[in-house]
Design an enzyme around this catalytic site. Structure first.
Site, mmCIF file in Angstrom:
data_model
loop_
_atom_site.group_PDB
_atom_site.id
_atom_site.type_symbol
_atom_site.label_atom_id
_atom_site.label_comp_id
_atom_site.label_asym_id
_atom_site.label_seq_id
_atom_site.Cartn_x
_atom_site.Cartn_y
_atom_site.Cartn_z
ATOM 1 N N TRP A 276 -38.130 -34.290 -13.637
ATOM 2 C CA TRP A 276 -38.625 -33.105 -14.144
ATOM 3 C C TRP A 276 -38.271 -32.482 -15.528
ATOM 4 O O TRP A 276 -37.283 -33.050 -16.161
ATOM 5 C CB TRP A 276 -37.865 -32.205 -12.721
ATOM 6 C CG TRP A 276 -36.471 -31.877 -13.223
ATOM 7 C CD1 TRP A 276 -35.462 -32.580 -12.508
ATOM 8 C CD2 TRP A 276 -35.712 -30.916 -14.005
ATOM 9 N NE1 TRP A 276 -34.161 -32.252 -12.821
ATOM 10 C CE2 TRP A 276 -34.385 -31.096 -13.869
ATOM 11 C CE3 TRP A 276 -36.044 -30.010 -14.709
ATOM 12 C CZ2 TRP A 276 -33.503 -30.471 -14.482
ATOM 13 C CZ3 TRP A 276 -35.288 -29.381 -15.564
ATOM 14 C CH2 TRP A 276 -33.944 -29.519 -15.277
ATOM 15 N N ASP B 230 -29.521 -33.752 -10.714
ATOM 16 C CA ASP B 230 -29.199 -34.780 -11.717
ATOM 17 C C ASP B 230 -27.561 -35.047 -11.948
ATOM 18 O O ASP B 230 -27.321 -35.907 -12.137
ATOM 19 C CB ASP B 230 -29.483 -33.870 -12.898
ATOM 20 C CG ASP B 230 -31.070 -34.001 -13.452
ATOM 21 O OD1 ASP B 230 -31.758 -34.726 -12.577
ATOM 22 O OD2 ASP B 230 -31.564 -33.307 -14.505
ATOM 23 N N GLU B 231 -27.000 -33.933 -11.844
ATOM 24 C CA GLU B 231 -25.322 -33.996 -12.000
ATOM 25 C C GLU B 231 -24.690 -34.948 -10.995
ATOM 26 O O GLU B 231 -24.140 -35.588 -11.293
ATOM 27 C CB GLU B 231 -24.720 -32.677 -11.961
ATOM 28 C CG GLU B 231 -25.291 -31.441 -12.678
ATOM 29 C CD GLU B 231 -25.079 -31.655 -14.214
ATOM 30 O OE1 GLU B 231 -25.020 -32.779 -14.817
ATOM 31 O OE2 GLU B 231 -25.123 -30.668 -14.822
HETATM 32 FE FE FE2 Z 1 -24.617 -34.245 -15.940
HETATM 33 FE FE FE2 Z 2 -25.650 -30.498 -16.978
#
Ligand code: FE2
Ligand code: FE2
Length: 385
Positions: free
Chosen positions: A80, A249-250
């Site tokens: 994204w 994402d993390e």
């Molecule tokens: Fe990250």
């Molecule tokens: Fe981040």
């Protein structure tokens, strides 16, 4: 003079920059004596991790990293981008863009101040990415020695940084469009944070460093995930989507770093558990702990206030810190370590396992931080100092 200004008033216009900067820059770029002192404590313990026998581990693990860590990055085509999340004038045309912005602002108006302040804190943290890209580039044995190194470790560092870069961008764009925060003051805070750097233990040891980033990625995933949930509860679906995408994402990044440390526990359990104990003894310092809005310091602590607001708002709590420690101990099967531990390793194992259930209280107080960043309809008359 900066000292005479109402420090809670809107950020100074460009004409005041020179006067403002004289005192601000002087304090921001002075050597961080606390950190210097900090780095000297316990040096001999972590410096042992820079010996060739320890660093060779990372050479040997490079094919493993190629096969098990790099696939956790998303190809650019599948990732994204901030433009996917927020109104884009080129796609919507002038009328469509203005309508979308009006809707975004209407939704954003329902976000409580506490959550907005947490969002600003998260955005400031993400925007200090130049500091974080330098974290793994300090790790001996894995850092990107040329800037375009083809090693799996170096490609991971660059790919991870590229993914991280979107986080600050999209949060910055949302906050700008929301019209609810004093962007100039927020931008100045980012500026100061990058100038100040960060506090990190054993910064050049890849063992300690990967433990640190595994912890941090989980912490940021929790923080953005909670912000997404709260934004949804308050009717801001766009913000929920933004924070949810970042949290996801993390989570992938957490998986990568947790996997690296898991491998270290497999190939060198004694070294890994001692490094973990070292980090636990000193506690994991958050990367934005030197956050400074230019009006809290020296008598106030902006980061402490941000942490207290995050605690109260349920964005990131003391119990989350404890939960992360417990999760990582379980992931790395620290309790099950047996053969191959030295006496020091066993003591480290005991210490780490004792950390389960450890709790730290967070201060609960009404924060001046709201007045620092949030723009209110009425003029702010109370100084933040
Ligand atoms: Fe990250
Ligand atoms: Fe981040």
């Amino acid at each position: 003079m900066a000292a005479d200004m109402n420090k809670c008033s809107p950020a100074p216009p460009p004409a005041d920059i020179a006067a403002h900067d004289r005192s601000a820059v002087a304090s921001a770029i002075k050597p961080n004596m606390k950190k210097q002192q900090h780095e000297e404590e316990g040096d001999e313990e972590w410096l042992r991790y820079l010996e060739p026998s320890k660093l060779e581990v990372f050479d040997q693990l490079e094919p493993w990293a190629e096969a098990n860590v790099l696939p956790l990055l998303k190809p650019v085509e599948a990732a994204w981008q901030p433009s996917d999340m927020l109104p884009d004038p080129a796609m919507l045309g002038a009328d469509g863009f203005h309508a979308a912005c009006s809707e975004l602002r209407a939704r954003a108006s329902g976000i409580p101040d506490a959550h907005l302040v947490c969002l600003v804190g998260n955005m400031v943290t993400e925007e200090a990415l130049p500091t974080y890209q330098s974290i793994p580039n300090r790790f001996e044995g894995v850092r990107d020695l040329t800037g375009d190194s083809a090693t799996a470790w170096a490609r991971w560092i660059r790919g991870w940084s590229a993914e991280e870069n979107r986080h600050g961008d999209v949060l910055n764009r949302y906050l700008f469009l929301s019209g609810r925060v004093d962007m100039r003051r927020v931008e100045g805070t980012v500026h100061r944070l990058i100038q100040s750097g960060m506090v990190m233990n054993a910064a050049r040891s890849p063992y300690h460093g990967f433990i640190y980033v595994a912890f941090q990625e989980r912490a940021t995933s929790i923080s953005h995930g909670n912000t997404a949930r709260l934004a949804g509860e308050h009717g801001d679906a766009a913000l929920a989507r933004v924070c949810g995408a970042i949290a996801s994402d993390e989570k992938r990044h957490e998986a990568a770093y947790t996997r690296v440390v898991g491998k270290l526990f497999e190939v060198d359990p004694d070294g890994a558990v001692r490094a973990l104990a070292y980090m636990m003894r000193r506690r994991i310092t958050m990367p934005a702990s030197l956050m400074d809005d230019g009006c809290h310091a020296p008598s106030g602590d902006l980061f402490a206030e941000y942490a207290a607001v995050a605690q109260q708002a349920g964005v990131y709590r003391a119990s989350d810190y404890r939960g992360i420690v417990e999760h990582l101990i379980k992931q790395w099967r620290v309790e099950e370590l047996g053969d191959g531990l030295s006496g020091e390793g066993r003591r480290a194992q005991e210490y780490v396992c004792m950390q389960r259930g450890f709790s730290s209280g967070a201060a609960s107080y009404r924060s001046r931080i709201y007045r620092t960043f949030v723009v209110y309809d009425s003029e702010c008359t109370t100084c933040c100092m």
